[in-house]
Scaffold this motif. Structure first.
Motif, mmCIF file in Angstrom:
data_model
loop_
_atom_site.group_PDB
_atom_site.id
_atom_site.type_symbol
_atom_site.label_atom_id
_atom_site.label_comp_id
_atom_site.label_asym_id
_atom_site.label_seq_id
_atom_site.Cartn_x
_atom_site.Cartn_y
_atom_site.Cartn_z
ATOM 1 N N ALA A 1 -1.665 5.588 12.299
ATOM 2 C CA ALA A 1 -1.172 6.307 11.126
ATOM 3 C C ALA A 1 -1.615 7.763 11.097
ATOM 4 N N ASN A 2 -2.625 8.139 11.888
ATOM 5 C CA ASN A 2 -3.199 9.482 11.791
ATOM 6 C C ASN A 2 -3.159 10.266 13.096
ATOM 7 N N ARG B 1 2.865 2.672 0.245
ATOM 8 C CA ARG B 1 2.370 1.866 1.378
ATOM 9 C C ARG B 1 3.561 1.272 2.141
ATOM 10 N N ASP C 1 -4.913 0.429 13.255
ATOM 11 C CA ASP C 1 -3.938 0.773 12.225
ATOM 12 C C ASP C 1 -4.116 2.221 11.781
ATOM 13 N N ARG C 2 -5.378 2.607 11.527
ATOM 14 C CA ARG C 2 -5.658 3.971 11.072
ATOM 15 C C ARG C 2 -5.353 4.987 12.166
ATOM 16 N N LEU D 1 5.311 3.806 4.316
ATOM 17 C CA LEU D 1 4.583 4.085 5.559
ATOM 18 C C LEU D 1 4.574 2.881 6.501
ATOM 19 N N LEU E 1 2.743 0.318 6.283
ATOM 20 C CA LEU E 1 1.380 -0.149 6.493
ATOM 21 C C LEU E 1 1.254 -1.574 5.972
ATOM 22 N N ARG F 1 -3.733 5.847 4.628
ATOM 23 C CA ARG F 1 -3.984 5.867 6.067
ATOM 24 C C ARG F 1 -5.464 5.640 6.373
ATOM 25 N N GLU F 2 -6.320 5.978 5.408
ATOM 26 C CA GLU F 2 -7.753 5.789 5.612
ATOM 27 C C GLU F 2 -8.189 4.359 5.317
ATOM 28 N N GLY G 1 -5.133 13.276 10.455
ATOM 29 C CA GLY G 1 -5.813 12.742 9.282
ATOM 30 C C GLY G 1 -6.911 13.654 8.748
ATOM 31 N N LYS H 1 -0.839 9.030 0.336
ATOM 32 C CA LYS H 1 -0.628 8.578 1.711
ATOM 33 C C LYS H 1 -1.858 8.836 2.577
ATOM 34 N N THR H 2 -2.570 9.932 2.296
ATOM 35 C CA THR H 2 -3.792 10.216 3.051
ATOM 36 C C THR H 2 -4.810 9.102 2.866
#
Length: 241
Positions: A154-155, A133, A150-151, A136, A138, A110-111, A168, A106-107
């Motif tokens: 997510a972070n 994915r 988006d990032r 999440l 995404l 998110r990147e 993140g 997931k990390t």
């Protein structure tokens, strides 16, 4: 055949509605009984075409029907095994542990890395990455690449006091970092420059007193810190006089 027709057009000519939203296949089936189309010199699975009609993209895994109607090829009933496991199918060897944790996958999601990149990096299945994915929520990398926004979404998370905390990747354990335009950069610098309409000078740091904060309105670059120091000196100098 009309050369301007598409594989989707051919799919529709080879199907027949049978009620309850199901579609029966009236075209060719291979030796395994799989509904198949021959179009433009290639062979296409009917369920893969159905999935593409519904979603606008090819499935990552196997295309399969989610309903119980035998042989159904309705786009509304087509799913991707990488996201929705097929009934009666295992996603991997029983009791075998994955080589990486869900959090690690997931990390990287998110990147903004794509499923195959993450699969190679963590030695795991791209199908597993696609499933995480979807958890999440995404966007599919095959649909469009992740944007900075988006990032960011997510972070980050809001915390008490009006701050926004970065959840993140951290450089050297303290400095937020985000993958943007093929390199890792400071998300603080990006949102600072968006807010102020100018390039940041020096390090961009929170001036609010909350160390993990990345809220644009709480950030300062070196000229802002210098100006604030002059204001303090002027105020305390007048008091001392």
């Amino acid at each position: 055949m009309n050369t301007r027709s598409t594989v989707e057009d051919l799919f529709r000519r080879r199907t027949q509605p049978v009620g309850d939203g199901h579609l029966d296949w009236t075209g060719y089936r291979n030796k395994k009984g799989t509904a198949t189309l021959h179009w433009n010199g290639g062979t296409h699975g009917a369920l893969r075409v159905a999935y593409r009609i519904r979603t606008g993209q090819d499935p990552i895994g196997y295309a399969h029907a989610t309903c119980e109607h035998p042989g159904c090829v309705a786009p509304e009933h087509a799913a991707d095994s990488a996201v929705t496991p097929r009934r009666g199918h295992h996603t991997g060897p029983i009791n075998r542990q994955p080589s990486s944790s869900d959090d690690q996958v997931k990390t990287l999601l998110r990147e903004g890395l794509n499923d195959r990149q993450i699969g190679r990096s963590l030695r795991t299945s791209p199908k597993r990455v696609a499933r995480l994915r979807a958890e999440l929520e995404l966007p599919s990398f095959h649909n469009r690449p992740l944007t900075f926004d988006d990032r960011w979404d997510a972070n980050t998370e809001p915390v008490d006091g009006g701050h926004i905390r970065w959840t993140g990747r951290l450089r050297e354990g303290t400095s937020p970092a985000v993958h943007h335009e093929r390199r890792y950069v400071s998300p603080r610098r990006i949102v600072f420059e968006r807010l102020h309409g100018r390039a940041a000078v020096g390090r961009v740091l929170p001036g609010c007193g909350y160390g993990p904060c990345v809220r644009a309105e709480h950030l300062e670059d070196q000229p802002m810190r210098d100006q604030l120091a002059k204001q303090y000196a002027a105020i305390f100098g007048e008091v001392a006089a």
